[in-house]
Design a protein around this motif. Structure first.
Motif, PDB file in Angstrom:
ATOM      1  N   VAL A  78     -14.691 -14.204  -8.647  1.00  0.00           N
ATOM      2  CA  VAL A  78     -13.958 -13.584  -9.765  1.00  0.00           C
ATOM      3  C   VAL A  78     -13.064 -14.500 -10.572  1.00  0.00           C
ATOM      4  CG1 VAL A  78     -12.125 -11.562 -10.057  1.00  0.00           C
ATOM      5  CG2 VAL A  78     -13.746 -11.590  -8.160  1.00  0.00           C
ATOM      6  N   ALA A  79     -12.968 -14.281 -11.921  1.00  0.00           N
ATOM      7  CA  ALA A  79     -11.883 -14.969 -12.761  1.00  0.00           C
ATOM      8  C   ALA A  79     -11.067 -14.072 -13.280  1.00  0.00           C
ATOM      9  CB  ALA A  79     -12.933 -15.582 -13.971  1.00  0.00           C
ATOM     10  N   SER A  80      -9.791 -14.569 -13.453  1.00  0.00           N
ATOM     11  CA  SER A  80      -8.599 -13.719 -13.583  1.00  0.00           C
ATOM     12  C   SER A  80      -7.798 -14.470 -14.503  1.00  0.00           C
ATOM     13  CB  SER A  80      -7.750 -13.347 -12.179  1.00  0.00           C
ATOM     14  OG  SER A  80      -7.371 -14.409 -11.533  1.00  0.00           O
ATOM     15  N   THR A  81      -6.799 -13.694 -15.061  1.00  0.00           N
ATOM     16  CA  THR A  81      -5.824 -14.482 -16.108  1.00  0.00           C
ATOM     17  C   THR A  81      -4.548 -14.691 -15.356  1.00  0.00           C
ATOM     18  OG1 THR A  81      -5.280 -12.169 -16.949  1.00  0.00           O
ATOM     19  CG2 THR A  81      -6.739 -13.533 -18.065  1.00  0.00           C
ATOM     20  N   LYS A  82      -4.390 -13.891 -14.041  1.00  0.00           N
ATOM     21  CA  LYS A  82      -3.131 -14.259 -13.278  1.00  0.00           C
ATOM     22  C   LYS A  82      -3.408 -14.559 -11.874  1.00  0.00           C
ATOM     23  CE  LYS A  82      -0.077 -11.023 -16.070  1.00  0.00           C
ATOM     24  NZ  LYS A  82       0.786  -9.963 -16.094  1.00  0.00           N
ATOM     25  N   MET A  83      -2.654 -15.501 -11.249  1.00  0.00           N
ATOM     26  CA  MET A  83      -2.980 -15.693  -9.892  1.00  0.00           C
ATOM     27  C   MET A  83      -1.913 -16.336  -9.140  1.00  0.00           C
ATOM     28  SD  MET A  83      -5.693 -18.636  -8.545  1.00  0.00           S
ATOM     29  CE  MET A  83      -7.073 -17.683  -8.753  1.00  0.00           C
ATOM     30  N   LYS A  84      -1.573 -15.569  -8.096  1.00  0.00           N
ATOM     31  CA  LYS A  84      -0.387 -15.987  -7.195  1.00  0.00           C
ATOM     32  C   LYS A  84      -1.077 -16.843  -6.025  1.00  0.00           C
ATOM     33  CE  LYS A  84       3.572 -14.539  -4.456  1.00  0.00           C
ATOM     34  NZ  LYS A  84       4.488 -13.426  -4.177  1.00  0.00           N
ATOM     35  N   ILE A  85      -0.442 -18.130  -5.508  1.00  0.00           N
ATOM     36  CA  ILE A  85      -1.096 -18.802  -4.228  1.00  0.00           C
ATOM     37  C   ILE A  85      -0.301 -18.342  -3.118  1.00  0.00           C
ATOM     38  CG2 ILE A  85      -1.583 -21.193  -3.642  1.00  0.00           C
ATOM     39  CD1 ILE A  85      -2.835 -20.242  -6.357  1.00  0.00           C
ATOM     40  N   GLY A  86      -1.121 -17.989  -2.189  1.00  0.00           N
ATOM     41  CA  GLY A  86      -0.526 -17.606  -1.034  1.00  0.00           C
ATOM     42  C   GLY A  86      -0.242 -18.397   0.271  1.00  0.00           C
ATOM     43  N   ALA A  87      -0.931 -18.149   1.549  1.00  0.00           N
ATOM     44  CA  ALA A  87      -1.137 -19.226   2.797  1.00  0.00           C
ATOM     45  C   ALA A  87      -2.118 -19.704   2.847  1.00  0.00           C
ATOM     46  CB  ALA A  87      -0.404 -18.419   3.854  1.00  0.00           C
ATOM     47  N   GLU A  88      -2.146 -21.122   3.213  1.00  0.00           N
ATOM     48  CA  GLU A  88      -3.161 -21.791   3.579  1.00  0.00           C
ATOM     49  C   GLU A  88      -4.079 -20.901   4.771  1.00  0.00           C
ATOM     50  OE1 GLU A  88      -4.861 -26.304   4.660  1.00  0.00           O
ATOM     51  OE2 GLU A  88      -2.589 -25.960   4.545  1.00  0.00           O
ATOM     52  N   ILE A  89      -5.242 -21.120   4.777  1.00  0.00           N
ATOM     53  CA  ILE A  89      -6.134 -20.354   5.684  1.00  0.00           C
ATOM     54  C   ILE A  89      -7.030 -21.351   6.271  1.00  0.00           C
ATOM     55  CG2 ILE A  89      -7.854 -19.559   4.059  1.00  0.00           C
ATOM     56  CD1 ILE A  89      -8.096 -17.111   5.917  1.00  0.00           C
ATOM     57  N   ASN A  90      -7.247 -21.501   7.678  1.00  0.00           N
ATOM     58  CA  ASN A  90      -8.337 -22.479   8.100  1.00  0.00           C
ATOM     59  C   ASN A  90      -9.507 -21.979   8.577  1.00  0.00           C
ATOM     60  OD1 ASN A  90      -7.983 -20.879  10.416  1.00  0.00           O
ATOM     61  ND2 ASN A  90      -6.598 -22.308  11.530  1.00  0.00           N
ATOM     62  N   ILE A  91     -10.486 -22.946   8.922  1.00  0.00           N
ATOM     63  CA  ILE A  91     -11.932 -22.198   9.181  1.00  0.00           C
ATOM     64  C   ILE A  91     -11.953 -20.929   9.990  1.00  0.00           C
ATOM     65  CG2 ILE A  91     -14.347 -23.056   9.763  1.00  0.00           C
ATOM     66  CD1 ILE A  91     -13.189 -24.439   7.173  1.00  0.00           C
ATOM     67  N   ALA A  92     -11.383 -21.042  10.977  1.00  0.00           N
ATOM     68  CA  ALA A  92     -11.278 -19.748  12.094  1.00  0.00           C
ATOM     69  C   ALA A  92     -10.875 -18.734  11.378  1.00  0.00           C
ATOM     70  CB  ALA A  92     -10.487 -20.261  13.331  1.00  0.00           C
ATOM     71  N   GLY A  93      -9.727 -18.863  10.380  1.00  0.00           N
ATOM     72  CA  GLY A  93      -9.361 -17.683   9.547  1.00  0.00           C
ATOM     73  C   GLY A  93     -10.082 -17.407   8.595  1.00  0.00           C
ATOM     74  N   MET A  94     -11.218 -18.149   7.958  1.00  0.00           N
ATOM     75  CA  MET A  94     -11.988 -17.902   7.024  1.00  0.00           C
ATOM     76  C   MET A  94     -13.087 -16.973   7.641  1.00  0.00           C
ATOM     77  SD  MET A  94     -11.413 -19.101   3.868  1.00  0.00           S
ATOM     78  CE  MET A  94     -12.789 -19.852   3.139  1.00  0.00           C
ATOM     79  N   VAL A  95     -13.555 -17.517   8.856  1.00  0.00           N
ATOM     80  CA  VAL A  95     -14.494 -16.645   9.500  1.00  0.00           C
ATOM     81  C   VAL A  95     -13.921 -15.326   9.694  1.00  0.00           C
ATOM     82  CG1 VAL A  95     -15.546 -16.509  11.771  1.00  0.00           C
ATOM     83  CG2 VAL A  95     -15.438 -18.688  10.607  1.00  0.00           C
ATOM     84  N   LYS A  96     -12.571 -15.328  10.353  1.00  0.00           N
ATOM     85  CA  LYS A  96     -12.108 -13.881  10.726  1.00  0.00           C
ATOM     86  C   LYS A  96     -12.212 -12.881   9.273  1.00  0.00           C
ATOM     87  CE  LYS A  96      -8.145 -11.556  12.804  1.00  0.00           C
ATOM     88  NZ  LYS A  96      -6.884 -11.805  13.383  1.00  0.00           N
ATOM     89  N   ALA A  97     -11.676 -13.582   8.299  1.00  0.00           N
ATOM     90  CA  ALA A  97     -11.577 -12.804   6.777  1.00  0.00           C
ATOM     91  C   ALA A  97     -12.925 -12.493   6.489  1.00  0.00           C
ATOM     92  CB  ALA A  97     -11.020 -13.684   6.001  1.00  0.00           C
ATOM     93  N   SER A  98     -13.922 -13.292   6.746  1.00  0.00           N
ATOM     94  CA  SER A  98     -15.332 -12.793   6.333  1.00  0.00           C
ATOM     95  C   SER A  98     -15.956 -11.873   7.042  1.00  0.00           C
ATOM     96  CB  SER A  98     -16.270 -14.090   6.418  1.00  0.00           C
ATOM     97  OG  SER A  98     -15.697 -15.072   5.568  1.00  0.00           O
ATOM     98  N   ILE A  99     -15.606 -11.748   8.486  1.00  0.00           N
ATOM     99  CA  ILE A  99     -16.177 -10.552   9.217  1.00  0.00           C
ATOM    100  C   ILE A  99     -15.260  -9.309   9.008  1.00  0.00           C
ATOM    101  CG2 ILE A  99     -16.021  -9.613  11.782  1.00  0.00           C
ATOM    102  CD1 ILE A  99     -16.406 -12.439  12.578  1.00  0.00           C
ATOM    103  N   ASN A 100     -14.305  -9.319   8.593  1.00  0.00           N
ATOM    104  CA  ASN A 100     -13.085  -8.293   7.873  1.00  0.00           C
ATOM    105  C   ASN A 100     -13.883  -7.724   6.531  1.00  0.00           C
ATOM    106  OD1 ASN A 100     -11.704  -8.254  10.247  1.00  0.00           O
ATOM    107  ND2 ASN A 100     -10.250  -9.314   9.146  1.00  0.00           N
ATOM    108  N   TYR A 101     -14.113  -8.697   5.775  1.00  0.00           N
ATOM    109  CA  TYR A 101     -14.927  -8.060   4.449  1.00  0.00           C
ATOM    110  C   TYR A 101     -16.020  -7.538   4.600  1.00  0.00           C
ATOM    111  CZ  TYR A 101     -16.931  -9.122  -0.096  1.00  0.00           C
ATOM    112  OH  TYR A 101     -17.599  -8.869  -1.304  1.00  0.00           O
ATOM    113  N   ILE A 102     -17.000  -8.069   5.666  1.00  0.00           N
ATOM    114  CA  ILE A 102     -18.242  -7.383   5.789  1.00  0.00           C
ATOM    115  C   ILE A 102     -18.074  -6.164   6.311  1.00  0.00           C
ATOM    116  CG2 ILE A 102     -20.272  -7.251   6.942  1.00  0.00           C
ATOM    117  CD1 ILE A 102     -20.285  -9.396   4.594  1.00  0.00           C
ATOM    118  N   ARG A 103     -17.095  -5.946   7.257  1.00  0.00           N
ATOM    119  CA  ARG A 103     -16.961  -4.622   7.826  1.00  0.00           C
ATOM    120  C   ARG A 103     -16.468  -3.593   6.986  1.00  0.00           C
ATOM    121  NH1 ARG A 103     -13.974  -6.671  13.387  1.00  0.00           N
ATOM    122  NH2 ARG A 103     -15.615  -7.001  14.589  1.00  0.00           N
TER     123      ARG A 103
END
Length: 352
Positions: A78-103
């Motif tokens: 997704v391209a956007s005109t506004k963006m706010k930078i949040g917290a860093e996420i590690n590989i394990a966090g990326m996996v968990k977030a991906s699973i939640n996204y799919i669910r």
């Protein structure tokens, strides 16, 4: 009020993207957004980030996108005109977030085919497998096994002794339990094992492998792969072209066997080796040691500290550092060296 979406963005390690410097917590704005052309880009599905910023050389952050949004059909970018930078996420966090996204997608698109399939096993000894494209698999019970074989799949095993495997391209695999094993064999895959004695392996190109637990083992065999073992006595190895291997715990072992690889051991009595003539081995920890084949470079640091309290790095004092090349004569091949009193000397039994 404009739509605000949560997404994930990859950056270079210095938090830059396409020449632009970003900072955590700050908001940014651009005039216009057109996917792949202009605006600030991020991905709603975390693993899509690996297509643009490979795990071996990148960091990932949660971001909020708003303003004008522009999407494209082949992935979640997704391209956007506004963006706010949040917290860093590690590989394990990326996996968990991906699973939640799919669910969440499964809830929205009931009756869909194998694509975007999600599988979860939460009981002890449970097994979970998702074989569809962008499938997600999670096993949270003790001894559970989790496998995602589709492209862009995410696999996570959080229970003790759990095993996690993601074999598709761009897949991410994470095993966070005690003695867990994690493996990502696809291109650009990321593998992380955070439990004690866990093993982590990424064999695909651009793969990243990390083992943070006590005596963990981390192996990255793909080109440009990055391997890191941060636990006490952990072992880290990068065998691919331009691979990077790092062992940060005390007594850790790090090895770079591929061409142009870098090996680093920063913990107390850590060992670092260079197995290719076009590679470098670095032992930056107190009483560290290095070895290499002919043609490789060795870097050593000379520290002064209290041997009885070696686990307190803040008490160490750096006296100097040197780099030498293995020439086969003055610095011998496949021989361990350390730095003592300003000189690079061969390792003795007392140094081990």
């Amino acid at each position: 009020m404009s739509e605000v979406i949560k997404s994930y963005k990859g950056f270079n390690r210095d938090l830059t993207c396409r020449g632009k410097q970003y900072e955590v917590g700050k908001e940014y704005e651009e005039d216009r957004a057109q996917s792949c052309e202009c605006g600030m880009h991020a991905c709603e599905y975390p693993l899509d980030c690996f297509s643009y910023y490979d795990p071996a050389h990148s960091v990932y952050y949660e971001v909020e996108q708003s303003g004008d949004l522009s999407r494209r059909g082949d992935d979640s970018k997704v391209a956007s005109t506004k963006m706010k930078i949040g917290a860093e996420i590690n590989i394990a966090g990326m996996v968990k977030a991906s699973i939640n996204y799919i669910r969440e997608r499964i809830k929205e698109e009931k009756g869909s085919d194998d694509d975007y399939g999600a599988s979860s096993a939460t009981g002890n000894c449970g097994a979970s497998s998702a074989t569809g494209y962008k499938g997600a698999s999670s096993a949270t019970g003790d001894y559970g096994a989790s496998s995602a074989t589709g492209n862009c799949g995410a696999s996570s095993a959080t229970g003790n002794c759990g095993a996690s495997s993601a074999t598709g391209n761009y897949g991410a695999s994470s095993a966070t339990g005690y003695k867990g094993a994690s493996s990502a064999t696809g291109n650009c895959g990321a593998s992380s094992a955070t439990g004690n004695c866990g093993a982590s392996s990424a064999t695909g190109d651009y793969g990243a492998s990390s083992a943070t637990g006590y005596k963990g083992a981390s192996l990255a065999t793909g080109d440009y792969g990055a391997s890191s073992a941060t636990g006490y006595c952990g072992a880290s190895s990068a065998t691919g072209y331009k691979g990077a291997s790092s062992a940060t715990g005390d007594y850790g072992a790090s090895s770079a066997t591929g061409n142009c690889g870098a090996s680093s051991a920063t913990g107390y009595k850590g060992a670092s080796s260079a197995k290719d003539p076009e590679s470098i081995a670095i032992a930056w920890g107190y009483k560290g040691r290095v070895s290499g084949v002919k043609g490789s470079f060795l870097v050593l640091a000379d520290w002064e500290g209290d041997e009885s309290e070696y686990w307190k790095p803040y008490t160490w004092k750096l006296k100097g550092a040197k780099m030498v090349r293995v020439d086969g004569e003055h610095i011998k091949e496949n021989t361990w060296y350390t730095m003592r009193n300003g000189k690079i000397v061969e390792v003795t039994e007392d140094d081990r």
